[in-house]
Write a protein that holds these residues in place. Structure first.
Motif, PDB file in Angstrom:
ATOM      1  N   ALA A 281       2.550  10.336  -7.304  1.00 41.97           N
ATOM      2  CA  ALA A 281       3.492   9.576  -6.617  1.00 41.97           C
ATOM      3  C   ALA A 281       3.031   8.991  -5.557  1.00 41.97           C
ATOM      4  O   ALA A 281       3.639   8.687  -4.604  1.00 41.97           O
ATOM      5  N   GLY A 282       1.886   8.459  -5.375  1.00 43.15           N
ATOM      6  CA  GLY A 282       1.275   7.819  -4.427  1.00 43.15           C
ATOM      7  C   GLY A 282       0.862   8.677  -3.284  1.00 43.15           C
ATOM      8  O   GLY A 282       0.380   7.981  -1.951  1.00 43.15           O
ATOM      9  N   ARG A 283       0.930   9.804  -3.190  1.00 45.82           N
ATOM     10  CA  ARG A 283       0.445  10.686  -2.164  1.00 45.82           C
ATOM     11  C   ARG A 283      -1.054  10.725  -1.895  1.00 45.82           C
ATOM     12  O   ARG A 283      -1.429  11.158  -0.756  1.00 45.82           O
ATOM     13  N   VAL A 284      -1.478  10.425  -2.960  1.00 46.59           N
ATOM     14  CA  VAL A 284      -3.056  10.452  -2.733  1.00 46.59           C
ATOM     15  C   VAL A 284      -3.326   8.769  -3.109  1.00 46.59           C
ATOM     16  O   VAL A 284      -3.000   8.286  -4.023  1.00 46.59           O
ATOM     17  N   VAL A 285      -3.820   8.273  -2.080  1.00 43.66           N
ATOM     18  CA  VAL A 285      -4.141   6.745  -2.253  1.00 43.66           C
ATOM     19  C   VAL A 285      -5.497   6.370  -2.924  1.00 43.66           C
ATOM     20  O   VAL A 285      -6.554   7.179  -2.743  1.00 43.66           O
ATOM     21  N   SER A 286      -5.466   5.767  -3.741  1.00 45.13           N
ATOM     22  CA  SER A 286      -6.736   5.357  -4.684  1.00 45.13           C
ATOM     23  C   SER A 286      -6.968   4.038  -4.930  1.00 45.13           C
ATOM     24  O   SER A 286      -6.239   2.709  -4.714  1.00 45.13           O
ATOM     25  N   PHE A 287      -8.327   3.818  -4.808  1.00 43.05           N
ATOM     26  CA  PHE A 287      -8.886   2.485  -4.899  1.00 43.05           C
ATOM     27  C   PHE A 287      -9.871   2.254  -5.921  1.00 43.05           C
ATOM     28  O   PHE A 287     -10.357   3.362  -6.673  1.00 43.05           O
ATOM     29  N   HIS A 288      -9.955   1.244  -6.389  1.00 42.92           N
ATOM     30  CA  HIS A 288     -11.201   1.047  -7.559  1.00 42.92           C
ATOM     31  C   HIS A 288     -12.075  -0.362  -7.190  1.00 42.92           C
ATOM     32  O   HIS A 288     -11.486  -1.363  -6.526  1.00 42.92           O
ATOM     33  N   ASP A 289     -13.302  -0.357  -7.545  1.00 46.87           N
ATOM     34  CA  ASP A 289     -14.035  -1.558  -7.672  1.00 46.87           C
ATOM     35  C   ASP A 289     -15.294  -1.360  -8.501  1.00 46.87           C
ATOM     36  O   ASP A 289     -15.599  -0.523  -9.229  1.00 46.87           O
ATOM     37  N   SER A 290     -16.172  -2.656  -8.547  1.00 50.21           N
ATOM     38  CA  SER A 290     -17.281  -2.298  -9.315  1.00 50.21           C
ATOM     39  C   SER A 290     -18.493  -1.613  -8.485  1.00 50.21           C
ATOM     40  O   SER A 290     -18.212  -1.709  -7.104  1.00 50.21           O
ATOM     41  N   ALA A 291     -19.464  -1.429  -8.824  1.00 48.40           N
ATOM     42  CA  ALA A 291     -20.760  -0.837  -8.030  1.00 48.40           C
ATOM     43  C   ALA A 291     -21.048  -1.947  -7.089  1.00 48.40           C
ATOM     44  O   ALA A 291     -21.396  -1.400  -5.986  1.00 48.40           O
ATOM     45  N   LEU A 292     -21.210  -2.997  -7.516  1.00 49.13           N
ATOM     46  CA  LEU A 292     -21.951  -3.817  -6.568  1.00 49.13           C
ATOM     47  C   LEU A 292     -20.831  -4.662  -5.825  1.00 49.13           C
ATOM     48  O   LEU A 292     -21.061  -4.784  -4.650  1.00 49.13           O
ATOM     49  N   GLY A 293     -19.476  -4.682  -6.361  1.00 49.19           N
ATOM     50  CA  GLY A 293     -18.365  -5.292  -5.585  1.00 49.19           C
ATOM     51  C   GLY A 293     -18.079  -4.296  -4.160  1.00 49.19           C
ATOM     52  O   GLY A 293     -17.510  -5.139  -3.232  1.00 49.19           O
ATOM     53  N   PHE A 294     -18.141  -3.070  -4.427  1.00 50.61           N
ATOM     54  CA  PHE A 294     -17.629  -2.250  -3.287  1.00 50.61           C
ATOM     55  C   PHE A 294     -18.102  -2.378  -2.009  1.00 50.61           C
ATOM     56  O   PHE A 294     -17.453  -2.287  -0.857  1.00 50.61           O
ATOM     57  N   ARG A 295     -19.413  -2.863  -1.896  1.00 46.19           N
ATOM     58  CA  ARG A 295     -20.416  -3.215  -0.741  1.00 46.19           C
ATOM     59  C   ARG A 295     -19.516  -4.422   0.238  1.00 46.19           C
ATOM     60  O   ARG A 295     -19.561  -4.428   1.256  1.00 46.19           O
ATOM     61  N   HIS A 296     -18.882  -5.344  -0.433  1.00 42.78           N
ATOM     62  CA  HIS A 296     -18.522  -6.484  -0.154  1.00 42.78           C
ATOM     63  C   HIS A 296     -17.144  -6.361   0.647  1.00 42.78           C
ATOM     64  O   HIS A 296     -16.121  -7.086   0.088  1.00 42.78           O
ATOM     65  N   GLY A 297     -17.060  -5.504   1.464  1.00 42.51           N
ATOM     66  CA  GLY A 297     -15.605  -5.336   2.211  1.00 42.51           C
ATOM     67  C   GLY A 297     -14.667  -3.888   1.805  1.00 42.51           C
ATOM     68  O   GLY A 297     -14.301  -3.311   2.589  1.00 42.51           O
ATOM     69  N   PRO A 298     -14.716  -3.707   0.602  1.00 45.82           N
ATOM     70  CA  PRO A 298     -13.864  -2.688   0.149  1.00 45.82           C
ATOM     71  C   PRO A 298     -14.335  -1.408   0.455  1.00 45.82           C
ATOM     72  O   PRO A 298     -13.839  -0.312   0.891  1.00 45.82           O
ATOM     73  N   LYS A 299     -15.987  -1.255   0.766  1.00 40.37           N
ATOM     74  CA  LYS A 299     -16.331   0.021   1.371  1.00 40.37           C
ATOM     75  C   LYS A 299     -15.617   0.591   2.597  1.00 40.37           C
ATOM     76  O   LYS A 299     -15.976   1.671   3.240  1.00 40.37           O
ATOM     77  N   SER A 300     -15.094  -0.312   3.360  1.00 38.88           N
ATOM     78  CA  SER A 300     -14.360  -0.069   4.613  1.00 38.88           C
ATOM     79  C   SER A 300     -13.357   1.113   4.259  1.00 38.88           C
ATOM     80  O   SER A 300     -12.838   1.613   5.469  1.00 38.88           O
ATOM     81  N   VAL A 301     -12.775   1.379   3.067  1.00 41.05           N
ATOM     82  CA  VAL A 301     -11.827   2.303   3.014  1.00 41.05           C
ATOM     83  C   VAL A 301     -12.323   3.666   3.114  1.00 41.05           C
ATOM     84  O   VAL A 301     -11.567   4.633   3.307  1.00 41.05           O
ATOM     85  N   LEU A 302     -13.706   3.861   3.303  1.00 42.90           N
ATOM     86  CA  LEU A 302     -14.433   5.206   3.365  1.00 42.90           C
ATOM     87  C   LEU A 302     -14.123   5.759   4.627  1.00 42.90           C
ATOM     88  O   LEU A 302     -14.103   5.318   5.644  1.00 42.90           O
TER      89      LEU A 302
END
Length: 388
Positions: free
Chosen positions: A252-273
């Motif tokens: 019910a959204g209490r754990v926030v989840s993200f998805h991306d490709s292996a190469l795409g993750f470095r291009h900004g989304p890696k900031s979620v870590l």
């Protein structure tokens, strides 16, 4: 361990989770039955597909909403790579809101619609729009509900084929589990041909994950982890998207989840870590693609620690401390995704239970529903290009 054996959880822990747990565990058996259904209809199915697949400039569109849309993301590259045909994945939610853009090419089209219930407003609207805007369109309807609007509408249409899944694939739980994997498998078999040995191989691998990995995955569902990232490449990128949705839904959204490709993750989304993030990387069976997946595994393990990066792979030779699924040698990523998604399903269910949720009905107040409600389908303003 068989599908009928219960995963060891206390009765209290399993409260509100019994249906989802059963539907996760039954999947290898459902895959066999789905394969048998496709095989039993092979002659009629091949005859139907032959009427459209030989057309020049054929466009195959795989469509659905939510989880059903992600099936298209898995099968489109898998089928295209093996048949050489043009296969695209376009969600019904995009087709319905932007038909002029997504149905701009009036070329022979096979619209492959995936639907658990067949009653979502977008599913019905998408096929109507395709009929209105395209001169030469056929429909392959893959659904779990014989009483759904989509299946009934096209049951007797000579330009359509309705492929029904086994009854138990029509999930009673909130989240799509058996329905997702059975429709994915059936679509691959429909286009690529019957493969009973491959289905047995995939089902055995699924049983292995259920029997041998459930406890370890449940241990990873630590209440201290507030974010989970799923990464994959090619067909496994769409699997990552489905995995992220499964976690959001069941918790019910209490754990926030993200998805991306292996190469795409470095291009900004890696900031979620951050210090409360778990990363799951689905490792491709393709040697070229696999190299990129392994690169991101190594990079992330160095950045946030090996214990918070779970690599899921069908081959243990390249990487240590991975969740290795046996028996998938020489199996392509489209079929592998059917097994790998069980990892995300177990994680999502385990997180939900650890948080005291009720994954069979994560939203008892009705703010999110099993079949989408509240969608107004606005009438398409015909511009002279449609047939109807």
């Amino acid at each position: 361990m068989t599908e009928t054996q219960r995963t060891p959880l206390t009765a209290d822990a399993a409260t509100g989770a019994e249906t989802t747990m059963r539907e996760i565990r039954q999947q290898p058996g459902v895959w066999h039955r789905a394969s048998e259904i496709v095989g039993a209809q092979r002659s009629d199915l091949d005859r139907f597909l032959a009427t459209i697949r030989g057309r020049e400039n054929l466009r195959i569109i795989a469509t659905g909403a939510g989880t059903s849309a992600f099936i298209g993301g898995i099968i489109a590259p898998a089928i295209a790579s093996q048949t050489g045909q043009r296969v695209e994945s376009v969600a019904t939610t995009d087709l319905v809101s932007n038909p002029r853009e997504y149905l701009a090419e009036d070329v022979p089209t096979l619209l492959v619609s995936f639907a658990r219930s067949g009653n979502s407003p977008e599913s019905v609207a998408a096929v109507r729009l395709a009929d209105a805007l395209l001169e030469d369109v056929h429909h392959l309807i893959i659904t779990c509900n014989p009483e759904g609007d989509l299946g009934r509408r096209y049951a007797d249409d000579p330009q359509a084929f309705v492929l029904l899944m086994p009854p138990e694939a029509n999930d009673a739980g909130f989240a799509m589990t058996s329905s997702f994997t059975s429709m994915t498998l059936s679509a691959l078999l429909a286009f690529l041909g019957d493969a009973p040995d491959l289905v047995r191989q995939v089902a055995d691998a699924g049983r292995s994950v259920l029997a041998d990995e459930w406890a370890a995955l449940a241990d990873r569902a630590d209440a201290g982890m507030k974010r989970v990232v799923f990464l994959g490449s090619g067909p496994l990128a769409a699997l990552a998207q489905e995995s992220a949705l499964k976690l959001l839904e069941l918790t019910a959204g209490r754990v926030v989840s993200f998805h991306d490709s292996a190469l795409g993750f470095r291009h900004g989304p890696k900031s979620v870590l951050d210090d409360e993030t778990l990363v799951v990387v689905y490792v491709s069976s393709d040697p070229h693609t696999r190299a990129y997946d392994l690169d991101i595994v190594s990079e992330l393990r160095e950045a946030i620690g090996a214990s918070r990066v779970l690599a899921v792979t069908s081959d243990h030779a390249d990487i240590a401390d991975a969740l290795t699924v046996p028996g998938l040698d020489a199996v392509s990523d489209g079929f592998i995704s059917i097994v790998f998604v069980i990892v995300a399903q177990i994680l999502a269910l385990s997180f939900a239970i650890s948080l005291g949720g009720t994954p069979d009905n994560p939203f008892p107040g009705g703010s999110v529903n099993r079949v989408v409600r509240g969608v107004t389908i606005h009438e398409w303003a015909r511009d002279g290009r449609g047939r109807k």
